[in-house]
Design a protein around this motif. Structure first.
Motif, short mmCIF file in Angstrom:
data_model
loop_
_atom_site.label_atom_id
_atom_site.label_comp_id
_atom_site.label_asym_id
_atom_site.label_seq_id
_atom_site.Cartn_x
_atom_site.Cartn_y
_atom_site.Cartn_z
N VAL A 1 0.85 -1.18 0.00
CA VAL A 1 0.00 0.00 0.00
C VAL A 1 0.89 1.24 0.00
O VAL A 1 1.68 1.45 0.93
CB VAL A 1 -0.96 0.01 1.21
CG1 VAL A 1 -1.86 1.23 1.16
CG2 VAL A 1 -1.79 -1.28 1.25
N GLU A 2 0.78 2.02 -1.06
CA GLU A 2 1.63 3.20 -1.25
C GLU A 2 1.69 4.07 0.00
O GLU A 2 0.66 4.45 0.56
CB GLU A 2 1.08 4.03 -2.42
CG GLU A 2 1.84 5.30 -2.68
CD GLU A 2 1.23 6.12 -3.80
OE1 GLU A 2 1.65 7.28 -3.96
OE2 GLU A 2 0.34 5.62 -4.52
N GLY A 3 2.92 4.33 0.47
CA GLY A 3 3.15 5.22 1.59
C GLY A 3 2.77 4.68 2.95
O GLY A 3 2.93 5.36 3.96
N ARG A 4 2.27 3.44 3.01
CA ARG A 4 1.76 2.90 4.27
C ARG A 4 2.46 1.62 4.71
O ARG A 4 2.63 1.39 5.90
CB ARG A 4 0.26 2.67 4.17
CG ARG A 4 -0.49 3.97 3.92
CD ARG A 4 -1.97 3.76 3.77
NE ARG A 4 -2.54 3.33 5.06
CZ ARG A 4 -3.76 2.84 5.16
NH1 ARG A 4 -4.53 2.68 4.10
NH2 ARG A 4 -4.23 2.48 6.34
N PHE B 1 4.64 -3.06 10.61
CA PHE B 1 5.03 -1.69 10.28
C PHE B 1 4.00 -0.97 9.40
O PHE B 1 4.24 0.14 8.98
CB PHE B 1 6.41 -1.66 9.62
CG PHE B 1 7.53 -1.85 10.59
CD1 PHE B 1 7.84 -0.86 11.51
CD2 PHE B 1 8.28 -3.01 10.60
CE1 PHE B 1 8.88 -1.02 12.43
CE2 PHE B 1 9.31 -3.19 11.50
CZ PHE B 1 9.61 -2.19 12.42
N PHE B 2 2.85 -1.60 9.14
CA PHE B 2 1.81 -0.94 8.36
C PHE B 2 1.32 0.28 9.13
O PHE B 2 0.94 0.18 10.30
CB PHE B 2 0.65 -1.89 8.08
CG PHE B 2 -0.37 -1.33 7.13
CD1 PHE B 2 -0.13 -1.34 5.77
CD2 PHE B 2 -1.55 -0.80 7.60
CE1 PHE B 2 -1.06 -0.82 4.88
CE2 PHE B 2 -2.50 -0.29 6.71
CZ PHE B 2 -2.24 -0.30 5.36
N ASP B 3 1.37 1.46 8.49
CA ASP B 3 0.98 2.73 9.13
C ASP B 3 1.77 3.03 10.39
O ASP B 3 1.28 3.70 11.30
CB ASP B 3 -0.53 2.76 9.43
CG ASP B 3 -1.35 3.14 8.21
OD1 ASP B 3 -0.79 3.70 7.25
OD2 ASP B 3 -2.57 2.87 8.24
N GLN C 1 8.99 0.80 5.13
CA GLN C 1 7.65 0.29 4.85
C GLN C 1 7.68 -1.15 4.35
O GLN C 1 6.72 -1.89 4.53
CB GLN C 1 6.95 1.19 3.83
CG GLN C 1 6.69 2.58 4.35
CD GLN C 1 6.28 3.55 3.26
OE1 GLN C 1 6.22 3.21 2.07
NE2 GLN C 1 6.01 4.78 3.66
N ILE C 2 8.79 -1.52 3.75
CA ILE C 2 9.03 -2.88 3.28
C ILE C 2 10.53 -3.13 3.38
O ILE C 2 11.33 -2.22 3.22
CB ILE C 2 8.52 -3.08 1.83
CG1 ILE C 2 8.61 -4.55 1.39
CG2 ILE C 2 9.22 -2.13 0.87
CD1 ILE C 2 7.90 -4.84 0.07
#
Length: 153
Positions: free
Chosen positions: A36-39, A46-48, A56-57
């Motif tokens: 998910v872009e930017g999230r 680590f999502f959000d 993020q990845i």
């Protein structure tokens, strides 16, 4: 770049645990994961996590994993113990630091080395942290959304 494995984890085992015992959240191998872009990655710890987070990845090299297994004579640990999201084959991950790149049509920006920490000696074997200095993987930002899948090998 080939994707040989994908992992997510719902919680932290080492991050934020300095001076305490490691956590026991599982690392879950998946066939596909939604970027998910930017999230971050849907379902991952680590999502959000925070806005514009550079991790993020995370990516880790299968070749480095095999070199480490040989060097430390370990044959009973999965490449999932490193808690990196994407296990790759056929790319120098450090060469992607500071660049934009695409994997399976999804855009990423390589931000920094995913530095090894002292927990690696506990999770894999003594000497792991020292061995992985300069080759601990890649932290990246997700620049476009879409699914990543393990490549048919």
């Amino acid at each position: 770049m080939k994707i040989v494995a994908l992992y997510i984890s719902p919680g932290h085992n080492f991050f934020g645990h300095y001076g305490r015992s490691a956590g026991s959240e599982p690392t879950v191998g998946v066939d596909a994961v939604e970027c998910v872009e930017g999230r971050g990655l849907a379902g991952d710890r680590f999502f959000d996590y925070k806005e514009d987070y550079k991790g993020q990845i995370t990516f880790f090299s299968e070749e480095i994993y095999h070199d480490l297994c040989d060097a430390l004579q370990v044959d009973d640990k999965s490449n999932g113990v490193f808690r990196r999201n994407v296990i790759t084959r056929g790319v120098d991950l450090n060469s992607l630091i500071g660049t934009e790149f695409s994997v399976q049509g999804i855009q990423f920006r390589g931000e920094s080395e995913c530095s090894p920490c002292a927990w690696m000696d506990q999770a894999f074997a003594p000497g792991t942290e020292a061995f992985l200095k300069g080759r601990g993987g890649l932290r990246a930002r997700i620049l476009s959304s879409g699914p990543l899948r393990v490549d048919a090998l």
